[in-house]
Motif scaffolding. Structure first.
Motif, PDB file in Angstrom:
ATOM      1  N   GLY A  36       0.815  -1.213   0.000  1.00 29.27           N
ATOM      2  CA  GLY A  36       0.000   0.000   0.000  1.00 29.27           C
ATOM      3  C   GLY A  36       0.844   1.255   0.000  1.00 29.27           C
ATOM      4  O   GLY A  36       0.591   2.194  -0.774  1.00 29.27           O
ATOM      5  N   VAL A  37       1.861   1.267   0.842  1.00 32.83           N
ATOM      6  CA  VAL A  37       2.747   2.444   0.917  1.00 32.83           C
ATOM      7  C   VAL A  37       3.471   2.635  -0.416  1.00 32.83           C
ATOM      8  O   VAL A  37       3.541   3.756  -0.953  1.00 32.83           O
ATOM      9  N   ILE A  38       3.979   1.527  -0.984  1.00 33.77           N
ATOM     10  CA  ILE A  38       4.678   1.623  -2.285  1.00 33.77           C
ATOM     11  C   ILE A  38       3.727   2.158  -3.351  1.00 33.77           C
ATOM     12  O   ILE A  38       4.087   3.015  -4.170  1.00 33.77           O
ATOM     13  N   SER A  39       2.487   1.657  -3.342  1.00 29.87           N
ATOM     14  CA  SER A  39       1.504   2.098  -4.349  1.00 29.87           C
ATOM     15  C   SER A  39       1.245   3.595  -4.233  1.00 29.87           C
ATOM     16  O   SER A  39       1.260   4.318  -5.243  1.00 29.87           O
ATOM     17  N   LEU A  40       0.998   4.071  -3.006  1.00 32.18           N
ATOM     18  CA  LEU A  40       0.656   5.486  -2.824  1.00 32.18           C
ATOM     19  C   LEU A  40       1.820   6.402  -3.176  1.00 32.18           C
ATOM     20  O   LEU A  40       1.650   7.422  -3.853  1.00 32.18           O
ATOM     21  N   VAL A  41       3.023   5.996  -2.726  1.00 31.79           N
ATOM     22  CA  VAL A  41       4.209   6.807  -3.065  1.00 31.79           C
ATOM     23  C   VAL A  41       4.430   6.794  -4.577  1.00 31.79           C
ATOM     24  O   VAL A  41       4.736   7.825  -5.197  1.00 31.79           O
ATOM     25  N   GLY A  42       4.260   5.631  -5.175  1.00 31.48           N
ATOM     26  CA  GLY A  42       4.448   5.491  -6.629  1.00 31.48           C
ATOM     27  C   GLY A  42       3.458   6.334  -7.402  1.00 31.48           C
ATOM     28  O   GLY A  42       3.816   6.987  -8.395  1.00 31.48           O
ATOM     29  N   ILE A  43       2.196   6.343  -6.965  1.00 35.63           N
ATOM     30  CA  ILE A  43       1.178   7.149  -7.662  1.00 35.63           C
ATOM     31  C   ILE A  43       1.531   8.636  -7.558  1.00 35.63           C
ATOM     32  O   ILE A  43       1.424   9.383  -8.533  1.00 35.63           O
ATOM     33  N   ALA A  44       1.971   9.042  -6.347  1.00 36.48           N
ATOM     34  CA  ALA A  44       2.355  10.452  -6.169  1.00 36.48           C
ATOM     35  C   ALA A  44       3.514  10.808  -7.102  1.00 36.48           C
ATOM     36  O   ALA A  44       3.495  11.860  -7.777  1.00 36.48           O
TER      37      ALA A  44
END
Lengths: 269, 144
Positions: A36-44
């Motif tokens: 989840g953290v990787i996804s959110l940082v990646g989207i940002a």
């Protein structure tokens, strides 16, 4: 309906089967939190790169920024549908609930990502062609593919026993995957307006530097996002099945109790 | 006839599948023959390449019948299956219908270009649907 703790079995009604598989009481775990953290940082990072830092394309102009999302969403949707087909085959072979729920969870996410693909494609179409939609080959076959999987999800909502539901939806999941190469090749077979080249045979091969990096980052981020959502959706489906089992067990136990009361009363008299 | 009835009558399951496909194909071809005459009469159509026309009709019909047999057996197990059948089947058959339309356009002289690649493409669809149908009919009859 009494829903007990699926891990401990606490509150399980009398007569409930104790050998039923149980899962974790939550859909979260350390692995999903990391994803989840990787996804959110990646989207940002993708938003910053795609919207602000990458240059406009010489030919496509600023519309290329839509491609940084369009290609990842459609690739993820295709992957989700392929997973549905593989899980459907495995269900027909192994007959375990795991494969049935995996196929259904993946199909749901596939439809979500496909809907996003159609939406951002329509935005691109409005800017490039002047209209949101045209009945040209790629768009038509895309709409058809979307309808196929909406049908798959609709069939799963029809009340049926789990084995029948699993078999029917597995057959649809396998038959429907045939439409993916057709949708992908529609541009070649039936010449239309759609962009011909994108990454992996479909992002413009002329992309270089930051543009190409952003395109591949988009693919990676959406794959991680898909994995994250798939694990959660599967666990929700699994817990929903367990909750349904508990409801059935409770109903059976109640009926047994109702039948036991008059007979014991009759025996006393 | 329902495929399950064929099985109860003593046919094996793959036999029931191929029987169902053959029956559907014959019915569809009969309808197509009547429609071809109607098109020729009412629309003053000339079939310039009759071999190509028949080729497109044959392979498209086999593909439609193969997919229709599987989805028919599937819909028979669903509540309101008869309502759902066209909604499920039409998206699956859309590529076959588009390919057949393009093939007929060439066959009737409305479109320039080679027509046989369309027959080949429709043939691939037919083989894929026949293969999947043969593989998936058994679990559908046994469990659904």
């Amino acid at each position: 309906m009494t829903v007990d703790n699926p891990t401990t079995g606490a509150g399980r009604p009398p007569g409930a089967a104790s050998d039923r598989p149980t899962g974790p009481p939550t859909t979260g775990s350390t692995a999903t939190r990391v994803l989840g953290v990787i996804s959110l940082v990646g989207i940002a990072a993708l938003v910053v790169l795609g919207v602000f830092l990458t240059p406009a394309d010489a030919e496509l102009g600023d519309t290329i920024r839509i491609l940084y999302m369009h290609v990842p969403t459609v690739s993820t949707a295709y992957l989700a549908f392929v997973i549905t087909a593989i899980a459907s085959v495995m269900y027909l072979w192994k007959r375990t609930e795991f494969w049935d729920l995996l196929a259904a969870s993946s199909a749901e996410l596939g439809v979500l990502f496909f809907a996003l693909t159609i939406l951002n494609g329509m935005l691109w179409g409005k800017i490039t062609w002047g209209v949101f939609w045209r009945w040209e080959p790629r768009l038509t076959t895309t709409a058809v593919l979307m309808l196929t999987y909406v049908g798959y999800l609709a069939v799963r909502q029809i009340p049926n026993d789990t084995r029948t539901r699993g078999t029917i939806s597995a057959v649809i999941g396998i038959m429907a995957v045939v439409n993916i190469p057709i949708t992908h090749k529609a541009v070649d077979w039936w010449r239309g307006l759609h962009q011909e080249k994108t990454i992996f045979g479909t992002v413009d091969p002329d992309m270089k530097g930051l543009q190409l990096f952003t395109a591949y980052l988009g693919l990676t981020v959406f794959l991680v996002l898909f994995s994250w959502l798939l694990i959660h959706r599967f666990r929700v489906a699994w817990l929903a099945e367990r909750a349904a089992d508990v409801g059935v067990d409770a109903a059976i136990a109640e009926r047994r109790a109702e039948r036991a009361v008059p007979s014991s009363a009759g025996g006393a008299s | 006839m329902q495929p399950r009835v064929l099985v109860f009558a003593g046919s094996n399951r793959s036999g029931a599948c191929s029987g169902k496909v053959a029956a559907l194909a014959v019915q569809l071809l009969a309808v197509e023959a009547v429609l071809a005459v109607a098109v020729a009469v009412f629309y003053d159509t000339t079939f310039r390449t009759p071999v190509l026309t028949v080729g497109v009709a044959l392979v498209a019909t086999v593909g439609i019948a193969a997919a229709g047999a599987v989805y028919g057996a599937l819909a028979a197990r669903l509540r309101s299956g008869t309502t759902l059948l066209p909604l499920l089947l039409l998206p699956l058959l859309a590529p076959v219908l588009i390919g057949a339309t393009r093939g007929f356009e060439v066959a009737l002289g409305r479109e320039a270009g080679p027509g046989w690649p369309w027959v080949a493409l429709l043939g691939i669809f037919a083989v894929v649907y026949l293969t999947l149908g043969a593989l998936l009919f058994r679990p559908l009859l046994e469990d659904a």
